[in-house]
Design a protein around this motif. Sequence first.
Motif, PDB file in Angstrom:
ATOM      1  N   VAL A 383       0.938  -1.300  -0.091  1.00 20.53           N
ATOM      2  CA  VAL A 383      -0.084   0.064   0.029  1.00 20.53           C
ATOM      3  C   VAL A 383       0.930   1.195   0.106  1.00 20.53           C
ATOM      4  N   ASN A 384       0.765   2.038  -0.997  1.00 19.91           N
ATOM      5  CA  ASN A 384       1.415   3.250  -1.089  1.00 19.91           C
ATOM      6  C   ASN A 384       3.050   3.004  -0.922  1.00 19.91           C
ATOM      7  N   PRO A 385       3.707   2.344  -1.994  1.00 25.51           N
ATOM      8  CA  PRO A 385       5.127   1.724  -1.670  1.00 25.51           C
ATOM      9  C   PRO A 385       6.057   2.951  -1.306  1.00 25.51           C
ATOM     10  N   ALA A 386       6.897   2.644  -0.735  1.00 23.20           N
ATOM     11  CA  ALA A 386       8.082   3.766  -0.569  1.00 23.20           C
ATOM     12  C   ALA A 386       9.288   3.523  -1.619  1.00 23.20           C
ATOM     13  N   ASN A 387       9.085   2.026  -1.825  1.00 22.56           N
ATOM     14  CA  ASN A 387      10.275   1.568  -2.684  1.00 22.56           C
ATOM     15  C   ASN A 387       9.833   0.195  -3.496  1.00 22.56           C
ATOM     16  N   GLY A 388      10.322  -0.019  -4.481  1.00 15.93           N
ATOM     17  CA  GLY A 388      10.033  -1.415  -5.273  1.00 15.93           C
ATOM     18  C   GLY A 388      10.851  -2.563  -4.887  1.00 15.93           C
ATOM     19  N   ALA A 389      11.874  -2.319  -3.977  1.00 12.88           N
ATOM     20  CA  ALA A 389      12.679  -3.347  -3.421  1.00 12.88           C
ATOM     21  C   ALA A 389      12.796  -4.434  -4.508  1.00 12.88           C
ATOM     22  N   GLY A 390      13.136  -4.282  -5.768  1.00  9.83           N
ATOM     23  CA  GLY A 390      13.559  -5.217  -6.873  1.00  9.83           C
ATOM     24  C   GLY A 390      12.198  -5.548  -7.450  1.00  9.83           C
ATOM     25  N   LEU A 391      11.147  -5.320  -7.045  1.00 10.26           N
ATOM     26  CA  LEU A 391       9.852  -5.858  -7.566  1.00 10.26           C
ATOM     27  C   LEU A 391       9.421  -5.053  -8.850  1.00 10.26           C
ATOM     28  N   PHE A 392       9.516  -3.877  -8.551  1.00 13.05           N
ATOM     29  CA  PHE A 392       9.005  -2.917  -9.510  1.00 13.05           C
ATOM     30  C   PHE A 392       9.732  -1.639  -9.301  1.00 13.05           C
ATOM     31  N   THR A 393       9.562  -0.625 -10.281  1.00 16.79           N
ATOM     32  CA  THR A 393      10.236   0.590 -10.255  1.00 16.79           C
ATOM     33  C   THR A 393       9.494   1.806  -9.874  1.00 16.79           C
ATOM     34  N   LEU A 394       9.863   2.664  -9.101  1.00 18.03           N
ATOM     35  CA  LEU A 394       9.069   3.946  -8.583  1.00 18.03           C
ATOM     36  C   LEU A 394       9.343   5.089  -9.401  1.00 18.03           C
ATOM     37  N   GLY A 395       8.741   6.118  -9.452  1.00 18.91           N
ATOM     38  CA  GLY A 395       8.892   7.270  -9.757  1.00 18.91           C
ATOM     39  C   GLY A 395       8.318   8.344  -8.984  1.00 18.91           C
ATOM     40  N   GLY A 396       8.271   9.576  -9.301  1.00 23.34           N
ATOM     41  CA  GLY A 396       7.562  10.745  -8.490  1.00 23.34           C
ATOM     42  C   GLY A 396       6.031  10.504  -8.336  1.00 23.34           C
ATOM     43  N   ALA A 397       5.643  11.553  -7.791  1.00 23.11           N
ATOM     44  CA  ALA A 397       4.168  11.532  -7.504  1.00 23.11           C
ATOM     45  C   ALA A 397       3.441  11.790  -8.944  1.00 23.11           C
ATOM     46  N   VAL A 398       2.510  11.558  -8.985  1.00 28.51           N
ATOM     47  CA  VAL A 398       1.338  11.922 -10.506  1.00 28.51           C
ATOM     48  C   VAL A 398       0.004  11.896  -9.990  1.00 28.51           C
ATOM     49  N   SER A 399      -0.758  12.860 -10.530  1.00 33.90           N
ATOM     50  CA  SER A 399      -1.914  12.900 -10.375  1.00 33.90           C
ATOM     51  C   SER A 399      -2.876  11.792 -10.582  1.00 33.90           C
ATOM     52  N   GLY A 400      -3.625  11.508  -9.572  1.00 31.53           N
ATOM     53  CA  GLY A 400      -4.493  10.237  -9.802  1.00 31.53           C
ATOM     54  C   GLY A 400      -6.047  10.788  -9.752  1.00 31.53           C
ATOM     55  N   SER A 401      -6.303  11.964 -10.420  1.00 32.18           N
ATOM     56  CA  SER A 401      -7.556  12.499 -10.394  1.00 32.18           C
ATOM     57  C   SER A 401      -8.261  12.413 -11.783  1.00 32.18           C
ATOM     58  N   GLY A 402      -7.844  11.661 -12.445  1.00 25.00           N
ATOM     59  CA  GLY A 402      -8.569  11.221 -13.563  1.00 25.00           C
ATOM     60  C   GLY A 402      -9.523  10.335 -13.770  1.00 25.00           C
ATOM     61  N   SER A 403     -10.099   9.875 -14.998  1.00 17.88           N
ATOM     62  CA  SER A 403     -11.343   9.087 -14.735  1.00 17.88           C
ATOM     63  C   SER A 403     -10.789   7.670 -14.807  1.00 17.88           C
ATOM     64  N   LEU A 404     -11.574   6.868 -13.819  1.00 20.82           N
ATOM     65  CA  LEU A 404     -10.723   5.504 -13.430  1.00 20.82           C
ATOM     66  C   LEU A 404     -11.486   4.416 -14.410  1.00 20.82           C
ATOM     67  N   THR A 405     -10.582   3.553 -14.615  1.00 22.72           N
ATOM     68  CA  THR A 405     -10.658   2.480 -15.338  1.00 22.72           C
ATOM     69  C   THR A 405     -10.546   1.199 -14.593  1.00 22.72           C
ATOM     70  N   ALA A 406     -11.631   0.432 -14.529  1.00 23.81           N
ATOM     71  CA  ALA A 406     -11.293  -0.837 -13.685  1.00 23.81           C
ATOM     72  C   ALA A 406     -11.585  -2.251 -14.212  1.00 23.81           C
ATOM     73  N   ASP A 407     -10.708  -3.268 -14.071  1.00 23.26           N
ATOM     74  CA  ASP A 407     -10.834  -4.505 -14.604  1.00 23.26           C
ATOM     75  C   ASP A 407     -11.776  -5.208 -13.533  1.00 23.26           C
ATOM     76  N   ALA A 408     -13.257  -5.271 -13.913  1.00 22.89           N
ATOM     77  CA  ALA A 408     -14.194  -5.681 -13.034  1.00 22.89           C
ATOM     78  C   ALA A 408     -13.944  -7.257 -12.912  1.00 22.89           C
ATOM     79  N   ALA A 409     -13.315  -7.851 -13.690  1.00 22.84           N
ATOM     80  CA  ALA A 409     -13.449  -9.223 -13.710  1.00 22.84           C
ATOM     81  C   ALA A 409     -12.326  -9.835 -12.881  1.00 22.84           C
ATOM     82  N   ASP A 410     -11.505  -8.852 -12.406  1.00 18.96           N
ATOM     83  CA  ASP A 410     -10.500  -9.326 -11.705  1.00 18.96           C
ATOM     84  C   ASP A 410     -10.866  -9.657 -10.105  1.00 18.96           C
ATOM     85  N   PRO A 411     -10.604 -10.901  -9.621  1.00 22.03           N
ATOM     86  CA  PRO A 411     -10.887 -11.146  -8.279  1.00 22.03           C
ATOM     87  C   PRO A 411     -10.720 -10.308  -7.230  1.00 22.03           C
TER      88      PRO A 411
END
Lengths: 619, 319
Positions: A383-411
């Motif tokens: 949740v809200n990662p501080a670093n990726g620790a080798g699993l993924f790569t982080l960048g800076g903050a970015v606005s998340g106020s755009g329109s949401l798109t969700a994969d409703a089929a995901d469990p």
Amino acid sequence: MSLLAPAGLATLLLLPVIVVMHLWRVRYRRHDLSSTLLWSRVLTETPLRRPRRLPTRFILLALQLAALCCGGLALARPAWVAAGQHRHLVAAVDTSLAMSAADGPHRRTRLNQAVGDVQTLIDHLSPGDTMTLVDLGTEPRVLVTSDDGAALSRALAQLHQGYGPSSLANDGALLAGLTTSGGARTVADIFVPIGTAGPVVRALRVQVAPLAVHTLGASAADRAVANLSVACEGGRCEAFARLINTAASPIGVRVSVTVDDGRGPPQQGTREVTLAAASSTPIGLPLPRGARTVQLRLDGHDALTADDAAWAVVPTPVRRHVLLVTNDAASPLALALRAIPNVTLTTVADDTTYNDGMTQRVDLTVLDNTGPDIQPPGNLLVVNPANGAGLFTLGGAVSGSGSLTADAADPLLAGVDLSSLVVSTATRVRVPPWAHIVVDADGVPLLFSGVVGGRRVAVLTFDPRAAATSNASNFSSLLAFPTFLQGAVTTLAPAPSLAVPTGARAAIAVGRQGAPWLQAQTGRAQALPSSGDVAALPPLRAGLYTYNGGAGGVGQLAANAMPPTDPGAPPGPDVASAAPPAPTVIAPAFLTPLEGWAVLALLGLFVLGAEWWYYVRRT
Amino acid sequence: MKNLASLGGRWRSIGALLTGDTAAPDDPNVLLDSAFLRRLESLQLNAPHAATAGLAGEHASRRKAHSVEFADHRNYAPGDDFRLIDWNVYARLGELCLKLTQARENLAVHLLIDCSASMDWGHPNKLLYAKRVAAALGAVALASYDSVHLGIFSDDVHGVLPPLRGRNAVGALLGHLRAIQPGASTDLARSISSYCSQRSRRGVAVLVSDFLTPGGQVEALSYLGRSGLRTMALHIIDAQEERPRLNGLLELRDCETGELLKVGITPDLLRRYEAQFQSWSDEVASTCRTQRAQYVRVSTVVPPQTLILQTLRHDGLLR
């Protein structure tokens, strides 16, 4: 003599081309003389006759044609063998569940009959003949290719009865590759049980030629129990199954039900059922409280007994251990996790040093606003990662106020309504290849998940708290938040499997503590190879098994056979009309005696050299 | 006979000027070299019965004339010139005898060269070979103070040059020979009759030709004989004409007439051709003998020096 690659003879089509080129080029060479006076007298006295000696061009033509013939024959790979000898046989035996039916003479199983027939073929191999043995079980494999009868017999002895479904519908490419690479004198013999679907056999005949199909068994009639499962609701459980009759006439069977609650002797009951001809009859059986396993068995005997009984394990609530790494023990995240039923939550600060004892006892680790340098093993919810620790790569903050798109089929989003979600900013993350985006806001990933190295990982790129200092959102204030967390716990730390099909390799999720093992009802426990989160099961026979699954402790697992013929199953693809796939070329290591391509190639080169020498000498 | 070497450096300078001392043997401009030219000084055309041209020369004349060279005596007959009476004989014998002396006259040498297209063929080139042979014979004649007449012909006489005389004319002779260009087809009878009608003087005719013409050899030799010319026929033959090395399908082209002939060469055909060539060659030789002409078959394989210094001397054409 036989040609191993007759297509090479197509090269000989160039012969008329060379002849035409020569005819086009043949002409009288101009030669100047001081006078043709005497030549005229000679020709007047002696009529011009056809030259007895071939002109230079014709000799060159003959040499070129000879060189091309040698090359074409070399490409065709001639092999000199005596007539009727040096064949290559491909003997393929279906070892699926249907071959275990004992309807042969003296109640021999179909597989034993097939082994005997193949042994007869081995005994009748002529010197120089070769044979390839193929196991066409659930997982087809080539056993051996040899011209040694003893080696073939030893390989045949390794042919074991399987208990899974047949792979015959997908084996055409394998057999076609073996017969193609075996040469022109290759014959394929396959041994299949009676009742094998006609389209499958027709498709094989199209792909593999020549093919001899040996059908084993006296009758395709079978009765079976299929799809036994248990569903519980409100403390009451009920078992469901389908009773299959593939015979052409209806039959009456008595179904024996055995229920075990683990505390006393099993409770047994019977029910008389009439099964229509070639039918699949559903049946439902209410189970008493406290039942842990249930077994359905069709009394009486038929040829194929492996599918006459089925087992099921009554599902029980699974307690999951969740480790929450956070600096805010009173955060909405901790409160919501603690409220999930059958979850044991352990909270530690993010400066805690992980140890094996801590991580091996949890099914899911939740990292809240932290990013340890060393990621804990096992399943992760970040949740809200501080670093990726080798699993993924982080960048800076970015606005998340755009329109949401969700994969409703995901469990992860089962029953989750994110229409009211407002995210101020999110952490920019480069989604790794092993993950897929579940929720994004105008291309900014807010939630992604995937499986890497056998561990399930989900990442929430924003903070669910509205009061957070960075990447704040209103997620924690929505009703969807606890629903999401409950779905995340059950998805990322799934309950152990209760049933697997027989005869096929399968994997079960296990905990990381201890060594997982498996034990049949009658037999010794065997260790299971495990990667820490997943253990591999060997192909199992039908029955009830006990296994040590790690964090969940000792559990039970049912392995049920799939009936070879199921009238209630949906129709499969029309394999007969499907285009045959390109054969997979597998070069067996059998001996092809006296191949003459090398000699012909050398002869062709020699003739070509002679042609060059003659041309240079003449010109 | 005076030695040409007595001319000293002048004679050598002519040879060097016209032929060069170090010229290559295949050079078409080289007809004679200095060494060969010096060896020709010692030769002379052997024409004992050939009519002389009447001018002073080195060949004994058939006629008796005033001279210092004693020839014979004969009895005086009325009408004889008294000045020819040998008074010493009269004093000894008392009979009147005339003292006869031998005249020395020159010889007219006619070099008749066939320059038809068929001669411009072969390796070495037959026409070049003919030029070299003619140059050598001409040089021999000029060294003997004979007059040299050069006739060039193919289908007709292409040029009749004024007679050359004296050793100084060697250069002019070589220049004329070098200027000869191959012509068209061959008409031997017409050419020779035309030449003979223009040249009435007697002498020696050297006919250099390959005789590759359907006919006319008899007529030509007959014309020469009736003109009082003693004829020497040099038959020039290339080795490829005698034994051709051919194979395959060939379209033979006559370089003189342009006629095309398609043949498929076989060993049998080659054998028949060689037999035909031998027969034809013998036929030419027979015709020459019938017409009282000396015949010499010359292969271009034989160097001109060998031909002049050995073959022709052996055959008695030169001495």
